[in-house]
Write a protein that holds these residues in place. Structure first.
Motif, mmCIF file in Angstrom:
data_model
loop_
_atom_site.group_PDB
_atom_site.id
_atom_site.type_symbol
_atom_site.label_atom_id
_atom_site.label_comp_id
_atom_site.label_asym_id
_atom_site.label_seq_id
_atom_site.Cartn_x
_atom_site.Cartn_y
_atom_site.Cartn_z
ATOM 1 N N GLU A 290 -1.220 3.083 4.454
ATOM 2 C CA GLU A 290 -1.974 1.838 4.257
ATOM 3 C C GLU A 290 -2.944 1.964 3.074
ATOM 4 O O GLU A 290 -3.049 1.074 2.232
ATOM 5 C CB GLU A 290 -2.737 1.532 5.542
ATOM 6 C CG GLU A 290 -3.329 0.145 5.556
ATOM 7 C CD GLU A 290 -4.235 -0.081 6.760
ATOM 8 O OE1 GLU A 290 -4.204 0.717 7.717
ATOM 9 O OE2 GLU A 290 -5.010 -1.056 6.704
ATOM 10 N N LYS A 291 -3.640 3.084 3.025
ATOM 11 C CA LYS A 291 -4.606 3.313 1.931
ATOM 12 C C LYS A 291 -3.866 3.330 0.578
ATOM 13 O O LYS A 291 -4.331 2.773 -0.412
ATOM 14 C CB LYS A 291 -5.319 4.659 2.194
ATOM 15 C CG LYS A 291 -6.287 5.082 1.141
ATOM 16 C CD LYS A 291 -7.556 4.240 1.135
ATOM 17 C CE LYS A 291 -8.355 4.477 -0.119
ATOM 18 N NZ LYS A 291 -9.347 3.465 -0.392
ATOM 19 N N TYR A 292 -2.697 3.981 0.569
ATOM 20 C CA TYR A 292 -1.895 4.059 -0.663
ATOM 21 C C TYR A 292 -1.530 2.643 -1.131
ATOM 22 O O TYR A 292 -1.656 2.312 -2.305
ATOM 23 C CB TYR A 292 -0.637 4.891 -0.377
ATOM 24 C CG TYR A 292 0.265 5.138 -1.566
ATOM 25 C CD1 TYR A 292 0.231 6.338 -2.262
ATOM 26 C CD2 TYR A 292 1.178 4.166 -1.986
ATOM 27 C CE1 TYR A 292 1.075 6.571 -3.347
ATOM 28 C CE2 TYR A 292 2.021 4.384 -3.061
ATOM 29 C CZ TYR A 292 1.976 5.599 -3.740
ATOM 30 O OH TYR A 292 2.811 5.814 -4.801
ATOM 31 N N LEU A 293 -1.086 1.799 -0.156
ATOM 32 C CA LEU A 293 -0.704 0.429 -0.519
ATOM 33 C C LEU A 293 -1.899 -0.366 -1.036
ATOM 34 O O LEU A 293 -1.753 -1.204 -1.926
ATOM 35 C CB LEU A 293 -0.089 -0.286 0.691
ATOM 36 C CG LEU A 293 1.339 0.143 1.044
ATOM 37 C CD1 LEU A 293 1.791 -0.533 2.333
ATOM 38 C CD2 LEU A 293 2.318 -0.193 -0.084
ATOM 39 N N GLU A 294 -3.076 -0.070 -0.476
ATOM 40 C CA GLU A 294 -4.299 -0.752 -0.949
ATOM 41 C C GLU A 294 -4.537 -0.430 -2.432
ATOM 42 O O GLU A 294 -4.903 -1.303 -3.220
ATOM 43 C CB GLU A 294 -5.503 -0.183 -0.197
ATOM 44 C CG GLU A 294 -6.210 -1.148 0.723
ATOM 45 C CD GLU A 294 -7.255 -0.392 1.523
ATOM 46 O OE1 GLU A 294 -8.117 0.281 0.916
ATOM 47 O OE2 GLU A 294 -7.181 -0.462 2.772
ATOM 48 N N ILE A 295 -4.326 0.844 -2.781
ATOM 49 C CA ILE A 295 -4.534 1.256 -4.184
ATOM 50 C C ILE A 295 -3.507 0.570 -5.087
ATOM 51 O O ILE A 295 -3.833 0.057 -6.157
ATOM 52 C CB ILE A 295 -4.453 2.799 -4.312
ATOM 53 C CG1 ILE A 295 -5.591 3.437 -3.520
ATOM 54 C CG2 ILE A 295 -4.508 3.245 -5.766
ATOM 55 C CD1 ILE A 295 -5.385 4.891 -3.184
ATOM 56 N N VAL A 296 -2.256 0.545 -4.630
ATOM 57 C CA VAL A 296 -1.190 -0.118 -5.403
ATOM 58 C C VAL A 296 -1.561 -1.577 -5.637
ATOM 59 O O VAL A 296 -1.429 -2.121 -6.746
ATOM 60 C CB VAL A 296 0.159 0.006 -4.652
ATOM 61 C CG1 VAL A 296 1.217 -0.937 -5.225
ATOM 62 C CG2 VAL A 296 0.652 1.449 -4.696
ATOM 63 N N ASP A 297 -2.060 -2.202 -4.580
ATOM 64 C CA ASP A 297 -2.449 -3.607 -4.650
ATOM 65 C C ASP A 297 -3.553 -3.848 -5.681
ATOM 66 O O ASP A 297 -3.477 -4.771 -6.495
ATOM 67 C CB ASP A 297 -2.978 -3.973 -3.259
ATOM 68 C CG ASP A 297 -2.555 -5.346 -2.878
ATOM 69 O OD1 ASP A 297 -1.398 -5.682 -3.170
ATOM 70 O OD2 ASP A 297 -3.403 -6.079 -2.317
ATOM 71 N N LYS A 298 -4.576 -2.986 -5.641
ATOM 72 C CA LYS A 298 -5.692 -3.130 -6.591
ATOM 73 C C LYS A 298 -5.199 -2.934 -8.021
ATOM 74 O O LYS A 298 -5.619 -3.640 -8.938
ATOM 75 C CB LYS A 298 -6.773 -2.076 -6.298
ATOM 76 C CG LYS A 298 -7.667 -2.404 -5.112
ATOM 77 C CD LYS A 298 -8.767 -1.343 -5.054
ATOM 78 C CE LYS A 298 -9.653 -1.493 -3.843
ATOM 79 N NZ LYS A 298 -10.667 -0.417 -3.769
ATOM 80 N N MET A 329 10.765 2.497 3.889
ATOM 81 C CA MET A 329 10.037 1.223 3.915
ATOM 82 C C MET A 329 8.954 1.191 2.835
ATOM 83 O O MET A 329 8.788 0.205 2.132
ATOM 84 C CB MET A 329 9.369 0.998 5.292
ATOM 85 C CG MET A 329 10.336 0.615 6.382
ATOM 86 S SD MET A 329 11.356 -0.792 5.847
ATOM 87 C CE MET A 329 12.978 -0.084 5.804
ATOM 88 N N MET A 330 8.224 2.316 2.703
ATOM 89 C CA MET A 330 7.163 2.376 1.686
ATOM 90 C C MET A 330 7.759 2.200 0.296
ATOM 91 O O MET A 330 7.198 1.528 -0.562
ATOM 92 C CB MET A 330 6.444 3.732 1.736
ATOM 93 C CG MET A 330 5.260 3.775 2.633
ATOM 94 S SD MET A 330 3.940 2.646 2.152
ATOM 95 C CE MET A 330 3.059 3.643 0.988
ATOM 96 N N MET A 331 8.902 2.855 0.064
ATOM 97 C CA MET A 331 9.510 2.741 -1.270
ATOM 98 C C MET A 331 9.876 1.286 -1.560
ATOM 99 O O MET A 331 9.718 0.803 -2.670
ATOM 100 C CB MET A 331 10.726 3.659 -1.379
ATOM 101 C CG MET A 331 10.285 5.113 -1.470
ATOM 102 S SD MET A 331 11.591 6.231 -1.955
ATOM 103 C CE MET A 331 11.851 5.840 -3.678
#
Ligand code: SAM
Ligand code: SF4
Length: 447
Positions: A290-298, A329-331
């Motif tokens: 989740e944290k990784y996706l937050e960074i990608v989003d920012k 799924m993450m990929m």
């Protein structure tokens, strides 16, 4: 006659950078660097130990050159880099035709080592001192495969993160950062010499200047962003890239800097390793999916055209089908444009190698193939979206397959192939309209 040296490099960009520095030191001492191992008086293998396969490859090659030494008894054979540090004097016992082993912290001692071997013809191992050398290896020897307008700059060395599978902190020592002024001076010299694109290197490059603290900094702190600001001011430099940042070091300050500095490329290599929180914890990676996706989003908000690449390890000990599905799924969620997918390789001395629940090789292979196929589909779909767009391309020169066509890269790290005109020069920025795309390449015409 000048003594001829052939250097073979294994592994990552950091090793390529070390090779340039080693070659530079030797050239300054009057040695001649050659591309043909058969013509050389000295063979140097700059090795990697991150995966077992890399070690096996280097050992195999060093075994093969034994026959060259039979033909040319004066030949000197040396082993440097991470594998040299890892296996040490054992290499000299197992490969008695090798003359020296120099570890990662002692690379700067190569010239004196060679001089002493040339004098006395004895085996030598220099392994002490885990601390990496930062300043005495500043030369940039242009190897035959170095592009004239691109250069690597090592800004940190070593690593303090101790991911449970990784041998790097043991063989490259603790993390050390260079001084900001020192890096900027190196970049200015390179730009004055015609370099247009720099790639900043570090095992955890965004931890630059943090003094080795393993706790990621608060959102308003990033000495690495300060470095980018300074580099962005350098005349003649067109592009700045960096590799590899650990995800947790993408503070708001760094993300904002990347969004505003026009020379910082919109392509990030953001190692994920696994999409399963359970496995990330066992890997000692200090972020969740989740944290990784937050960074990608920012990052996407700051740079809407950004592309991502990553490192994934399949078959980490205890990785279940469910964990693997989480990675798939993450990929899909991130939509990478490139990924290095590694089959987990146990490295002696690391905590993960002691976990009994190792995954079978065939299952690692199967998972690897699934991810590679899905990655290719994803990249092909992304590349189609470029059709009709106009891209700024840094020209690299004739393409590998057809020298009538030239190629170059976009800031998002896409390879673009186009027909040059009489004004097209290597190392310049040109505008290309994209008319066709495959999963690997964009094709276009100059405008
Ligand atoms: N410092 C970089 C980072 O954390 O992103 C990576 C440096 S490491 C040399 C490059 C990649 O090798 C890692 O990201 C990881 O995916 C892979 N790797 C490291 N140890 C490995 C192992 N034991 N087996 C398989 N892959 C490994
Ligand atoms: Fe290895 Fe982790 Fe350091 Fe990267 S951050 S070099 S994977 S220990």
């Amino acid at each position: 006659m000048r003594v001829k040296v052939f250097i073979k490099t294994y592994g990552c960009q950091m090793n390529e950078r070390d090779t340039e520095a080693i070659a530079g030191m030797l050239a300054q001492q009057g040695y001649s660097i050659v591309d043909d191992e058969n013509a050389a008086d000295i063979l140097i293998f700059n090795t990697c130990s991150v995966r077992e396969q890399a070690e096996r490859k280097a050992i195999g090659k060093i075994g093969i050159v034994k026959k060259l030494k039979k033909l040319k008894p004066h030949l000197i054979i040396g082993i440097m880099g991470c594998m040299a540090q890892n296996l040490g004097e054992k290499l000299l016992q197992d490969l008695p035709h090798a003359d020296f082993v120099i570890g990662t912290g002692q690379l700067h001692k190569l010239p004196e080592t060679l001089a002493s071997i040339l004098d006395e013809r004895r085996q030598l191992a220099l392994l002490t001192g885990g601390k990496e050398v930062l300043t005495s290896m500043g030369t940039h020897y242009r190897m035959s495969n170095t592009k004239a307008y691109q250069a690597y700059i090592a800004v940190t060395r070593g690593c303090n993160r101790f991911c449970s599978y990784c041998i790097v902190p043991y063989v490259r020592g603790r993390e050390v950062s260079r001084e900001i002024d020192d890096v900027v001076a190196e970049a200015k010299t390179l730009a004055a010499d015609g370099v247009r694109e720099i790639m900043l290197l570090g095992q955890n490059v965004a931890a630059f200047g943090l003094g080795g603290d393993t706790n990621p900094p608060p959102e308003n702190i990033s000495p690495f962003a300060d470095l980018l600001f300074e580099l962005n001011k350098i005349d003649g430099l067109y592009r700045i890239r960096f590799v590899s940042p650990y995800p947790s070091y993408f503070t708001d300050k760094l993300i904002n800097a990347m969004g505003t500095l026009e020379k910082v490329c919109h392509n990030i290599h953001l190692p994920l390793q696994s999409g399963s929180d359970r496995i990330l914890k066992k890997m000692n990676r200090q972020y969740t999916a989740e944290k990784y996706l937050e960074i990608v989003d920012k990052l996407r908000k700051a740079m809407p055209d950004i592309t991502f690449s990553t490192d994934i390890i399949v078959g980490f000990p205890g990785e279940t089908d469910e964990d693997f599905e989480a990675t798939r799924m993450m990929m899909k969620k991130v939509g990478y444009d490139n990924a290095f997918i590694f089959k987990y390789s146990p490295r002696q001395g690391t905590p993960a190698a002691k976990i009994p629940d190792q995954v079978a090789q065939e299952l690692k292979e199967k998972r690897n193939q699934i991810l590679l196929k899905e990655l290719q589909d994803c990249t092909a779909a992304h590349n189609k979206n470029y059709i009709g767009s106009i891209q700024e391309v840094l020209v690299e020169g004739p393409s590998r397959r057809n020298d009538k066509r030239w190629s170059g890269k976009t800031g998002t790290f896409k390879v673009v192939v186009f027909e040059p005109d009489k004004n097209t020069r290597k190392g310049e920025l040109v505008k290309v309209e994209i008319i066709r795309a495959t999963s690997a390449t964009l094709f276009g015409k100059l405008i």
